[in-house]
Design an enzyme around this catalytic site. Structure first.
Site, PDB file in Angstrom:
ATOM      1  N   ASP A  16      47.629  38.665  44.921  1.00  0.00           N
ATOM      2  CA  ASP A  16      46.613  39.139  45.866  1.00  0.00           C
ATOM      3  C   ASP A  16      47.008  38.694  47.267  1.00  0.00           C
ATOM      4  O   ASP A  16      48.101  38.163  47.479  1.00  0.00           O
ATOM      5  CB  ASP A  16      45.224  38.626  45.474  1.00  0.00           C
ATOM      6  CG  ASP A  16      45.067  37.129  45.662  1.00  0.00           C
ATOM      7  OD1 ASP A  16      46.089  36.430  45.885  1.00  0.00           O
ATOM      8  OD2 ASP A  16      43.924  36.631  45.588  1.00  0.00           O
ATOM      9  N   GLU A  30      36.138  39.552  39.344  1.00  0.00           N
ATOM     10  CA  GLU A  30      37.312  40.092  40.036  1.00  0.00           C
ATOM     11  C   GLU A  30      36.968  41.361  40.815  1.00  0.00           C
ATOM     12  O   GLU A  30      37.415  41.534  41.957  1.00  0.00           O
ATOM     13  CB  GLU A  30      38.437  40.372  39.034  1.00  0.00           C
ATOM     14  CG  GLU A  30      39.077  39.123  38.455  1.00  0.00           C
ATOM     15  CD  GLU A  30      39.766  38.261  39.503  1.00  0.00           C
ATOM     16  OE1 GLU A  30      40.169  38.792  40.560  1.00  0.00           O
ATOM     17  OE2 GLU A  30      39.900  37.054  39.275  1.00  0.00           O
ATOM     18  N   TYR A  87      46.912  43.775  39.958  1.00  0.00           N
ATOM     19  CA  TYR A  87      46.403  42.425  40.193  1.00  0.00           C
ATOM     20  C   TYR A  87      45.272  42.080  39.229  1.00  0.00           C
ATOM     21  O   TYR A  87      45.266  41.023  38.585  1.00  0.00           O
ATOM     22  CB  TYR A  87      45.912  42.257  41.641  1.00  0.00           C
ATOM     23  CG  TYR A  87      44.953  41.098  41.750  1.00  0.00           C
ATOM     24  CD1 TYR A  87      45.415  39.795  41.709  1.00  0.00           C
ATOM     25  CD2 TYR A  87      43.565  41.314  41.819  1.00  0.00           C
ATOM     26  CE1 TYR A  87      44.544  38.723  41.752  1.00  0.00           C
ATOM     27  CE2 TYR A  87      42.691  40.258  41.857  1.00  0.00           C
ATOM     28  CZ  TYR A  87      43.182  38.958  41.821  1.00  0.00           C
ATOM     29  OH  TYR A  87      42.308  37.898  41.843  1.00  0.00           O
TER      30      TYR A  87
END
Length: 349
Positions: free
Chosen positions: A134, A33, A116
């Protein structure tokens, strides 16, 4: 709800095979991520593989040095991400005994992990029903539901956040989150989305109202800054003079050459520029222009000029991090991409 089921069905037939999708290990998911922030999957995948090979656990990551982390990160940009990752790994060792958290409320307290990323890690690793939001998800929701509120406004963030959470698939939030992000990345793309084959086209507001190019709406507030950086190449046999950037600026804690930043482009015929060089490198210094390279960043356009110096005297204090190193040692230090490009394409060691 048909919206979720259609997206999940599409995902199961069209998803890409990516290594971080085959695990519930929060550390591995975190690696992916952070690396993929502001980065295309194709560009980020090699970095993910290198980081996971070098640091297979958060314990290994926490034991790394900043220089080692930044060297692995070299070329990916947004170097604060790499520095934050090292800080986070050390935080986890201190606060969580080396066990990577999997719950949103714990993740959101860690450095470099925002809403997020916390939602993604918690849903993918522990099945927590937290909706991810996102750029891909913003786009899908804005087009399908016809939302014209700017996604980067306070009102927009609240509206989209509430909508995304209301749509989360309670039985399998991880699958749904993966599905809607992948749908936005491959199907509902920013430009030239594949509407003819889209399973949502019949009920998509933007498709039915010719608003595809106009959604999502984003406030324009990006100011691009132009800079001029002049680098000086000082050699002494097999050694090169390098400088560790310590200011709160681009390329912080990376190694480059001594430099002078100017407001405008300069040349060896610019008297003030040459006088400035002489003040730092001695009155007898010889200045030879090498090459100019234009370097584009998200918020900056940087014109970089390289000058070779000879007959210089190193009698100035750049900062405490200036030092002579061999070319072999310099290759092991993290450098701005612009320096690597210069060395590989325009300069002979």
């Amino acid at each position: 709800m048909a919206f979720q089921q259609d997206i999940i069905s599409w995902y199961l037939s069209n998803k890409r095979s990516l290594p971080w999708r085959d695990t519930q290990d929060a550390y591995v998911i975190w690696l992916s991520e952070i690396i993929l922030q502001q980065t295309r999957v194709e560009q980020g995948l090699p970095y993910f593989n290198r980081f996971l090979e070098a640091y297979p656990t958060v314990l290994d990551f926490a034991a790394a040095t900043e220089t080692q982390v930044l060297k692995l990160w070299q070329g990916l940009g947004y170097y604060s991400r790499g520095r934050n990752m090292l800080f986070t790994a050390k935080q986890i060792m201190e606060l969580h005994d080396g066990v990577f958290p999997v719950k949103y409320d714990e993740l959101i307290r860690l450095k470099g992990i925002g809403e997020y990323t916390a939602a993604a890690i918690s849903s993918f690793s522990s099945g927590e029903a937290k909706a991810v939001l996102d750029g891909n998800v913003f786009r899908v929701l804005a087009r399908y539901f016809g939302i014209e509120t700017p996604i980067n406004s306070t009102a927009g963030k609240k509206e989209f956040s509430e909508l995304a959470q209301s749509l989360i698939h309670k039985e399998d939030p991880a699958l749904y989150n993966q599905a809607i992000m992948e749908f936005g990345a491959l199907q509902c793309k920013p430009k030239s989305p594949d509407c003819p084959s889209c399973p949502l086209q019949v009920s998509c507001f933007a498709k039915n109202n010719n608003l595809i190019p106009l959604l999502p709406v984003k406030l324009k507030k990006l100011t691009v800054k132009t800079r001029h950086i002049n680098y000086f190449v000082c050699r002494d046999g097999d050694e090169i003079l390098v400088n560790k950037r310590i200011d709160e600026d681009i390329w912080q804690h990376l190694y480059d050459f001594p430099s002078i930043e100017t407001r405008e482009a300069v040349s060896i015929y610019d008297e003030q520029f040459i006088n400035n060089i002489k003040q730092n490198f001695g009155e007898n210094v010889t200045v030879l222009p090498l090459v100019e390279i234009k370097h584009l960043l998200t918020h900056q356009i940087i014109y970089v000029q390289f000058f070779a110096l000879s007959n210089y005297i190193i009698n100035f204090n750049i900062n405490a991090e200036a030092k002579w190193v061999s070319w072999a040692d310099f290759d092991q230090l993290p450098q701005p991409r612009i320096l690597t490009k210069f060395i590989n394409n325009y300069f002979h060691k």
